[in-house]
Design a protein around this motif. Structure first.
Motif, PDB file in Angstrom:
ATOM      1  N   GLU A   3      26.351  54.167  11.441  1.00 36.46           N
ATOM      2  CA  GLU A   3      27.169  53.357  10.531  1.00 36.46           C
ATOM      3  C   GLU A   3      27.424  54.088   9.223  1.00 36.46           C
ATOM      4  OE1 GLU A   3      25.633  49.442   9.941  1.00 36.46           O
ATOM      5  OE2 GLU A   3      25.371  49.123  12.079  1.00 36.46           O
ATOM      6  N   GLN A   4      26.442  54.820   8.747  1.00 35.17           N
ATOM      7  CA  GLN A   4      26.630  55.591   7.506  1.00 35.17           C
ATOM      8  C   GLN A   4      27.654  56.709   7.712  1.00 35.17           C
ATOM      9  OE1 GLN A   4      22.688  56.894   6.555  1.00 35.17           O
ATOM     10  NE2 GLN A   4      22.146  54.958   5.518  1.00 35.17           N
ATOM     11  N   THR A   5      27.659  57.319   8.881  1.00 33.69           N
ATOM     12  CA  THR A   5      28.628  58.372   9.181  1.00 33.69           C
ATOM     13  C   THR A   5      30.036  57.796   9.241  1.00 33.69           C
ATOM     14  OG1 THR A   5      26.948  59.539  10.477  1.00 33.69           O
ATOM     15  CG2 THR A   5      29.235  60.188  10.821  1.00 33.69           C
ATOM     16  N   ILE A   6      30.181  56.648   9.880  1.00 26.79           N
ATOM     17  CA  ILE A   6      31.493  55.994   9.966  1.00 26.79           C
ATOM     18  C   ILE A   6      31.965  55.583   8.573  1.00 26.79           C
ATOM     19  CG2 ILE A   6      32.686  53.931  10.815  1.00 26.79           C
ATOM     20  CD1 ILE A   6      30.978  54.137  13.365  1.00 26.79           C
ATOM     21  N   LEU A  11      35.545  56.512   3.986  1.00 27.69           N
ATOM     22  CA  LEU A  11      35.685  56.816   2.566  1.00 27.69           C
ATOM     23  C   LEU A  11      36.454  58.118   2.365  1.00 27.69           C
ATOM     24  CD1 LEU A  11      34.984  56.100  -0.370  1.00 27.69           C
ATOM     25  CD2 LEU A  11      32.905  57.456  -0.084  1.00 27.69           C
ATOM     26  N   ALA A  12      36.155  59.134   3.162  1.00 23.65           N
ATOM     27  CA  ALA A  12      36.852  60.420   3.060  1.00 23.65           C
ATOM     28  C   ALA A  12      38.335  60.252   3.404  1.00 23.65           C
ATOM     29  CB  ALA A  12      36.203  61.451   3.975  1.00 23.65           C
ATOM     30  N   ALA A  13      38.630  59.453   4.434  1.00 24.05           N
ATOM     31  CA  ALA A  13      40.034  59.218   4.801  1.00 24.05           C
ATOM     32  C   ALA A  13      40.753  58.462   3.690  1.00 24.05           C
ATOM     33  CB  ALA A  13      40.114  58.449   6.112  1.00 24.05           C
ATOM     34  N   GLY A  14      40.118  57.499   3.092  1.00 23.89           N
ATOM     35  CA  GLY A  14      40.727  56.751   1.978  1.00 23.89           C
ATOM     36  C   GLY A  14      41.002  57.634   0.781  1.00 23.89           C
TER      37      GLY A  14
END
Length: 131
Positions: A3-6, A11-14
Motif C-alpha cells: 500500500e505504501q508503494t502504491i 503521489l509521484a504521478a500526481g
C-alpha cells in the motif's frame, strides 16, 4: 508495504502531472508574451498625439490630415525612418529647420503606405495627397 508503494506511485504521478501542467502554462505564457511584444513593435510608430485618423468609407484605408503628416516629421527628425510626401523625400535624422515644408498641404488629406523591413520595423512612410 504494498500500500505504501502504491501511495508513493500515485503521489509521484500526481506531482508529474502538476509539473507538466505548470510547464505547459509557462510555455503558453511565453508565446502570449512574444505575440504582445511583436504587436508592440509593429505599432511603435503610432503616436498618442495622432488621434484624428479617419477611415474612408469606400476602401477602408487610413487617411491622414496634413497636420498629422507634419507631426510625423518629428519621428523622422529623431531618426526613426524616412518619409516621402508626394515624392519628396525627408531623410531620417534630418534637421527640421532645413526642410522645405511647403510641399505639405495642412488642409489636404493623405493616403499612407508603410514600408516595413523583415523584422516588422517601419523603414519608410509614403504619403500621397488624396485628390
Amino acid at each position: 508495504m504494498r500500500e505504501q508503494t502504491i501511495s508513493a506511485l500515485e503521489l509521484a504521478a500526481g506531482v508529474a502531472l502538476f509539473l507538466g501542467a505548470v510547464l505547459y502554462a509557462f510555455h503558453i505564457q511565453t508565446m502570449v508574451d512574444g505575440g504582445i511584444s511583436a504587436a508592440g513593435r509593429m505599432t511603435q510608430e503610432q503616436h498618442a498625439g495622432v488621434i484624428t485618423v479617419e477611415m474612408t468609407n469606400e476602401i477602408r484605408k487610413l487617411t491622414y490630415k496634413g497636420s498629422e503628416v507634419l507631426f510625423t516629421l518629428r519621428e523622422v527628425q529623431a531618426g526613426g525612418f524616412d518619409m516621402y510626401v508626394d515624392g519628396v523625400r525627408f531623410r531620417s535624422g534630418s534637421n527640421q529647420e532645413e526642410l522645405d515644408l511647403s510641399v505639405i498641404d495642412t488642409n489636404a488629406r493623405y493616403d499612407a503606405e508603410y514600408v516595413r523591413r523583415i523584422d516588422g520595423f517601419v523603414e519608410s512612410i509614403q504619403f500621397v495627397k488624396v485628390r
